[in-house]
Design a protein around this motif. Structure first.
Motif, PDB file in Angstrom:
ATOM      1  N   ILE A 103       0.819  -1.202   0.000  1.00  0.00           N
ATOM      2  CA  ILE A 103       0.000   0.000   0.000  1.00  0.00           C
ATOM      3  C   ILE A 103       0.862   1.265   0.000  1.00  0.00           C
ATOM      4  O   ILE A 103       0.673   2.166  -0.816  1.00  0.00           O
ATOM      5  N   PHE A 104       1.843   1.316   0.907  1.00  0.00           N
ATOM      6  CA  PHE A 104       2.567   2.569   1.077  1.00  0.00           C
ATOM      7  C   PHE A 104       3.594   2.834  -0.016  1.00  0.00           C
ATOM      8  O   PHE A 104       3.970   3.971  -0.262  1.00  0.00           O
ATOM      9  N   ARG A 105       4.061   1.774  -0.674  1.00  0.00           N
ATOM     10  CA  ARG A 105       4.958   2.009  -1.804  1.00  0.00           C
ATOM     11  C   ARG A 105       4.188   2.117  -3.100  1.00  0.00           C
ATOM     12  O   ARG A 105       4.696   2.629  -4.100  1.00  0.00           O
ATOM     13  N   GLY A 106       2.962   1.624  -3.063  1.00  0.00           N
ATOM     14  CA  GLY A 106       2.181   1.572  -4.288  1.00  0.00           C
ATOM     15  C   GLY A 106       1.349   2.814  -4.548  1.00  0.00           C
ATOM     16  O   GLY A 106       0.746   2.943  -5.612  1.00  0.00           O
ATOM     17  N   VAL A 163      -0.499  11.799  -2.471  1.00  0.00           N
ATOM     18  CA  VAL A 163      -1.870  11.320  -2.246  1.00  0.00           C
ATOM     19  C   VAL A 163      -2.035  10.880  -0.787  1.00  0.00           C
ATOM     20  O   VAL A 163      -3.040  11.172  -0.141  1.00  0.00           O
ATOM     21  N   GLN A 164      -1.036  10.175  -0.280  1.00  0.00           N
ATOM     22  CA  GLN A 164      -1.106   9.736   1.114  1.00  0.00           C
ATOM     23  C   GLN A 164      -1.236  10.926   2.055  1.00  0.00           C
ATOM     24  O   GLN A 164      -2.012  10.905   3.015  1.00  0.00           O
ATOM     25  N   LEU A 165      -0.465  11.978   1.772  1.00  0.00           N
ATOM     26  CA  LEU A 165      -0.505  13.156   2.644  1.00  0.00           C
ATOM     27  C   LEU A 165      -1.877  13.824   2.603  1.00  0.00           C
ATOM     28  O   LEU A 165      -2.377  14.299   3.622  1.00  0.00           O
ATOM     29  N   VAL A 166      -2.484  13.854   1.431  1.00  0.00           N
ATOM     30  CA  VAL A 166      -3.837  14.413   1.337  1.00  0.00           C
ATOM     31  C   VAL A 166      -4.793  13.595   2.197  1.00  0.00           C
ATOM     32  O   VAL A 166      -5.589  14.127   2.961  1.00  0.00           O
ATOM     33  N   LEU A 196       6.227  18.457   0.173  1.00  0.00           N
ATOM     34  CA  LEU A 196       4.907  17.931  -0.192  1.00  0.00           C
ATOM     35  C   LEU A 196       3.885  18.050   0.941  1.00  0.00           C
ATOM     36  O   LEU A 196       2.705  17.765   0.737  1.00  0.00           O
ATOM     37  N   VAL A 197       4.335  18.452   2.145  1.00  0.00           N
ATOM     38  CA  VAL A 197       3.359  18.576   3.234  1.00  0.00           C
ATOM     39  C   VAL A 197       2.303  19.635   2.900  1.00  0.00           C
ATOM     40  O   VAL A 197       1.286  19.732   3.585  1.00  0.00           O
ATOM     41  N   ALA A 198       2.537  20.403   1.843  1.00  0.00           N
ATOM     42  CA  ALA A 198       1.511  21.332   1.362  1.00  0.00           C
ATOM     43  C   ALA A 198       0.200  20.589   1.103  1.00  0.00           C
ATOM     44  O   ALA A 198      -0.879  21.176   1.171  1.00  0.00           O
ATOM     45  N   ALA A 199       0.300  19.281   0.853  1.00  0.00           N
ATOM     46  CA  ALA A 199      -0.895  18.488   0.561  1.00  0.00           C
ATOM     47  C   ALA A 199      -1.740  18.268   1.801  1.00  0.00           C
ATOM     48  O   ALA A 199      -2.917  17.951   1.704  1.00  0.00           O
ATOM     49  N   VAL A 200      -1.155  18.445   2.979  1.00  0.00           N
ATOM     50  CA  VAL A 200      -1.887  18.107   4.220  1.00  0.00           C
ATOM     51  C   VAL A 200      -3.104  18.989   4.493  1.00  0.00           C
ATOM     52  O   VAL A 200      -4.176  18.449   4.811  1.00  0.00           O
ATOM     53  N   PRO A 201      -3.104  20.284   4.473  1.00  0.00           N
ATOM     54  CA  PRO A 201      -2.082  21.229   4.055  1.00  0.00           C
ATOM     55  C   PRO A 201      -1.375  21.863   5.255  1.00  0.00           C
ATOM     56  O   PRO A 201      -2.010  22.490   6.091  1.00  0.00           O
TER      57      PRO A 201
END
Lengths: 292, 265
Positions: free
Chosen positions: A92-95, A100-103, A211-216
């Motif tokens: 899951i986490f590598r795939g 997307v995970q952070l969102v 990429l933490v901007a995705a959290v945001p």
């Protein structure tokens, strides 16, 4: 005098000329806004954000390494259930993309806003509302470290597999348990293989924190630079400022990695003293060893 | 003889190792076929045979590094690797198998010393982690054992700084540190340069003189003749011939034994 590598020198000269041209050109272009770069480079908001980026990197890596180690050991466990758990985690986490995970992690409080106690689809006894909203920094660390753990697991696994099978066997024959064998024999020897790629992961993590901007979450270096430029309407100098800070950190990490690698490649091919120098060796004259 | 009777045999008369129709296969390949033999207390049993004859596999079965597929193996009257309930066998849990292995020392062809530990640390490792011995006692014991194998001055050396013969002597000391009742040697001198073989055999001979029960897989026929009390010749996973080493080596009865010995002697 005959030039040994005329091609190389020609290419190098052309490249240097191009770089000089680029620098001269960049210095004149107003869009780069060099005075602003100087102004924001040591702006307190930026340096504080740089500190937060470092914190994100360190926390996520530490948790990622510990979790990765656990996952790698689980993956090598003789227990098929434990093995499967680790495999599914990695799958899951590598795939899925880390962005997307952070969102997803950012929306976690929306997804899991209550705990339902009861029999699914049949009966509900109680619904417990979750009021706790975790800080965005915390969520960012969770998202980054859980993703990192999957990659670290593969690195650690490669390290563990690099240790000769005879080592595990010898420990086993001495009556050591699987856990003792791992802790005392296999893991210490695997460090030589694990350390260099882990250094790469740290450098990679430092950059992935953007990429933490995705959290945001936006108090990190790049997020802060973006916020400031949103107010001032001059994005380009702040991009340069952020890049310079990232370059500064990665440069330090690369130096550190160089020394770590040097240190951990030590001890291989260490010279062995000549046998003649062994004062304890029993002197064999004839001896049963001769009959073969 | 049934297992029940065996359990009532007095300690001293009980064989140290008893294999009853032990079979082992890897995939479709049968490596051991119904091996039966006994090693009495204090005996040095030498196992010889061509490569691929199953002699190493048999040795590894004795301390459950390999799982036996059929038949029974007893060490000191205790069934190896399994628990017997009624007429069914249940494989032991890893922790129980580890407890059984404590009392059985093993020396490997390629030494398998722990390269990140000094000679002394190699020896002190298992007594501290497995038996819970204090580090001080374990180190002191380790020094005694190093002296016994003639390496007192090499305590601080890492395996990579030792010759093959020295490494193997440390490996023997490491196995002895667990106070085993049985020692298994898996071709202990096969990986050594010829001039280093003697020092390892000397240590093994001294060990045999102390009355240690030993099972030695070896190609050192001279050692087997001098030190061995019993010998079996394995070929194709079966015991072809067994007897006193002198007898067997001087006067082999079986064609296969003759053919093998003519090549190695």
């Amino acid at each position: 005098m005959r030039l040994r590598h005329p091609g190389r020198i020609t290419v190098a000269v052309i490249l240097i000329l191009l770089v000089v041209l680029f620098v001269l050109d960049a210095a004149q272009r107003t869009a780069f806004d060099w005075p602003d770069v100087g102004k924001y480079l040591f702006d307190q908001r930026i340096s504080q954000a740089a500190l937060i980026t470092l914190q994100l990197t360190v926390y996520s890596m530490v948790i990622g390494i510990v979790l990765g180690l656990i996952l790698a050991i689980m993956r090598l466990s003789p227990n098929p259930v434990v093995k499967a758990v680790s495999w599914v985690y990695l799958w899951i986490f590598r795939g899925t993309p880390v962005y997307v995970q952070l969102v997803f992690w950012g929306l976690i409080t929306l997804i899991y806003n209550s705990i339902i106690i009861g029999i699914p689809f049949v009966h509900t006894w109680d619904v417990i509302k979750i009021d706790w909203v975790p800080p965005l920094f915390f969520i960012s660390v969770v998202g980054l470290s859980l993703n990192e753990a999957a990659y670290m697991a593969e690195i650690v696994r490669a390290g563990l597999l690099s240790v000769d099978a005879g080592q595990e066997e010898a420990a086993k024959a001495l009556g050591m348990s699987w856990g003792q064998t791992m802790r005392r024999i296999v893991i210490p020897q695997s460090m030589r293989v694990i350390i260099p790629p882990t250094g790469n992961e740290v450098i990679s993590m430092l950059k992935t924190t953007t990429l933490v901007a995705a959290v945001p979450f936006s108090l990190d270096l790049f997020g802060r630079a973006r916020d400031i430029s949103a107010e001032t309407f001059v994005p380009i100098p702040l991009l340069i400022v952020a890049s310079l800070w990232y370059l500064f950190f990665t440069s330090i990490l690369m130096v550190g990695q160089y020394f770590l690698e040097k240190r951990f490649s030590r001890g291989i091919g260490r010279g062995r003293p000549a046998i003649e120098n062994d004062p304890d060796a029993p002197v064999i004259v004839g001896g049963v060893g001769g009959v073969r | 003889m049934t297992p029940v009777q065996r359990a009532t045999t007095p300690d001293a008369a009980r064989p140290m190792v008893e294999a009853v129709a032990v079979s082992k296969r890897f995939g479709g390949n049968e490596v051991l076929t119904s091996i039966s033999l006994r090693v009495e207390r204090g005996q040095v049993m030498c196992v010889i045979g061509p490569s691929g004859s199953g002699k190493s596999t048999f040795l590894r079965c004795i301390n459950h590094l390999e799982v036996v597929d059929a038949g029974r193996l007893y060490v000191d009257g205790e069934l190896v690797g399994y628990r017997e309930r009624g007429d069914k066998l249940y494989e032991l849990k890893p922790a129980e198998a580890a407890r059984q292995r404590r009392d059985i020392g093993m020396v490997f062809q390629h030494f398998n010393l722990f390269p990140h530990m000094t000679a002394l640390e190699n020896i002190a490792e298992a007594p501290t982690t497995v038996k819970g011995m204090s580090r001080r006692d374990a180190l002191e014991r380790g020094r005694d054992l190093l002296a016994r194998v003639g390496l007192a001055s090499h305590a601080g050396h890492y395996p990579s700084q030792l010759s093959g013969g020295q490494q193997q002597r440390v490996a023997i000391a490491r196995a002895l540190a667990m106070d085993p009742k049985l020692m298994l040697f898996d071709e202990p001198t096969s990986a050594l340069d010829p001039e280093l073989v003697g020092e390892v055999l000397d240590v093994m001979r001294e060990l045999a003189d102390t009355g240690m029960t030993m099972v030695v897989v070896t190609h050192e026929m001279g050692f087997a003749r001098e030190v061995g009390d019993a010998m079996v010749f394995l070929d194709g996973g079966v015991v072809v011939e067994s007897g006193a080493p002198r007898e067997l080596l001087a006067n082999p009865q079986h064609e296969r034994t003759k053919a093998f010995l003519s090549k190695v002697l």
